[in-house]
Design a protein around this motif. Structure first.
Motif, PDB file in Angstrom:
ATOM      1  N   MET A 231      38.318  35.704  44.897  1.00 52.81           N
ATOM      2  CA  MET A 231      38.843  37.069  44.885  1.00 52.81           C
ATOM      3  C   MET A 231      39.078  37.516  46.330  1.00 52.81           C
TER       4      MET A 231
ATOM      5  N   PHE B 204      39.825  40.682  49.021  1.00 52.14           N
ATOM      6  CA  PHE B 204      39.541  42.101  49.216  1.00 52.14           C
ATOM      7  C   PHE B 204      40.242  42.570  50.477  1.00 52.14           C
TER       8      PHE B 204
ATOM      9  N   GLN C  21      37.973  36.765  51.610  1.00 50.60           N
ATOM     10  CA  GLN C  21      37.810  36.105  50.309  1.00 50.60           C
ATOM     11  C   GLN C  21      36.324  35.976  50.001  1.00 50.60           C
TER      12      GLN C  21
ATOM     13  N   ASP D 169      33.212  36.173  46.495  1.00 50.94           N
ATOM     14  CA  ASP D 169      33.008  36.020  45.051  1.00 50.94           C
ATOM     15  C   ASP D 169      32.937  37.358  44.320  1.00 50.94           C
ATOM     16  N   SER D 170      32.668  38.428  45.056  1.00 57.45           N
ATOM     17  CA  SER D 170      32.505  39.735  44.406  1.00 57.45           C
ATOM     18  C   SER D 170      32.729  40.831  45.433  1.00 57.45           C
ATOM     19  N   ILE D 171      32.955  42.040  44.942  1.00 55.27           N
ATOM     20  CA  ILE D 171      33.075  43.186  45.846  1.00 55.27           C
ATOM     21  C   ILE D 171      31.748  43.411  46.562  1.00 55.27           C
ATOM     22  N   HIS D 172      30.664  43.104  45.885  1.00 55.17           N
ATOM     23  CA  HIS D 172      29.354  43.257  46.522  1.00 55.17           C
ATOM     24  C   HIS D 172      29.252  42.352  47.749  1.00 55.17           C
ATOM     25  N   ALA D 173      29.680  41.106  47.601  1.00 57.51           N
ATOM     26  CA  ALA D 173      29.621  40.155  48.716  1.00 57.51           C
ATOM     27  C   ALA D 173      30.557  40.585  49.847  1.00 57.51           C
TER      28      ALA D 173
ATOM     29  N   ARG E  70      31.517  43.679  50.564  1.00 60.26           N
ATOM     30  CA  ARG E  70      30.918  44.842  51.230  1.00 60.26           C
ATOM     31  C   ARG E  70      29.737  44.436  52.106  1.00 60.26           C
TER      32      ARG E  70
ATOM     33  N   THR F   5      38.909  47.295  48.747  1.00 60.20           N
ATOM     34  CA  THR F   5      39.231  47.108  47.335  1.00 60.20           C
ATOM     35  C   THR F   5      39.719  45.687  47.091  1.00 60.20           C
ATOM     36  N   GLU F   6      39.574  45.244  45.843  1.00 57.69           N
ATOM     37  CA  GLU F   6      40.129  43.948  45.470  1.00 57.69           C
ATOM     38  C   GLU F   6      41.656  44.035  45.601  1.00 57.69           C
TER      39      GLU F   6
END
Ligand SMILES: [Zn+2]
Length: 119
Positions: free
Chosen positions: A1, A3, A61, A63-67, A69, A95-96
């Motif tokens: 993903m 961001f 790039q 794996d998640s928005i958490h990562a 951030r 944002t993604e």
């Protein structure tokens, strides 16, 4: 993903310095889209363009928005939920995103950023 990060000049001035953007690039996790740096040598571009892309089109790039951030906050040493000033609002946005072209973080880009760290 992927961001995308962007900062605004909430309160009247930019929040992050060139040193912060260089540190983000140096991790290899953050970079720019090829469409923003391709077509000409980034070192020869107008420096304003590079600043603009770093401030408004920085991509990473994860794996998640958490990562994403967590990476950004630990490297830049900022709170992404910073409220900013009352009239301008929050200075940071992450944002993604969809990318039109490939992720770029190469020596030329880092050198160009390093050349303008006093901003
Ligand atoms: Zn304001």
């Amino acid at each position: 993903m992927f961001f995308r990060f962007s900062e605004s000049n909430s309160g009247g001035s930019w929040w992050l310095s060139g040193d912060v953007y260089l540190a983000l690039l140096q991790t290899g996790d953050w970079g720019l889209e090829a469409s923003n740096v391709a077509g000409s040598d980034v070192l020869r571009r107008e420096m304003q363009d590079l600043k603009h892309y770093l401030r408004h089109e920085l991509v990473g790039q994860f794996d998640s928005i958490h990562a994403a951030r967590a990476s950004f906050e630990s490297i830049a040493n900022v709170n992404l939920d910073e409220p900013g000033c009352e009239c301008c609002g929050r200075p940071f946005r992450i944002t993604e995103t969809y990318m039109d072209s490939a992720f770029v973080n190469d020596a030329a880009l880092r050198a160009a950023c390093e050349a303008i760290t006093s901003w």
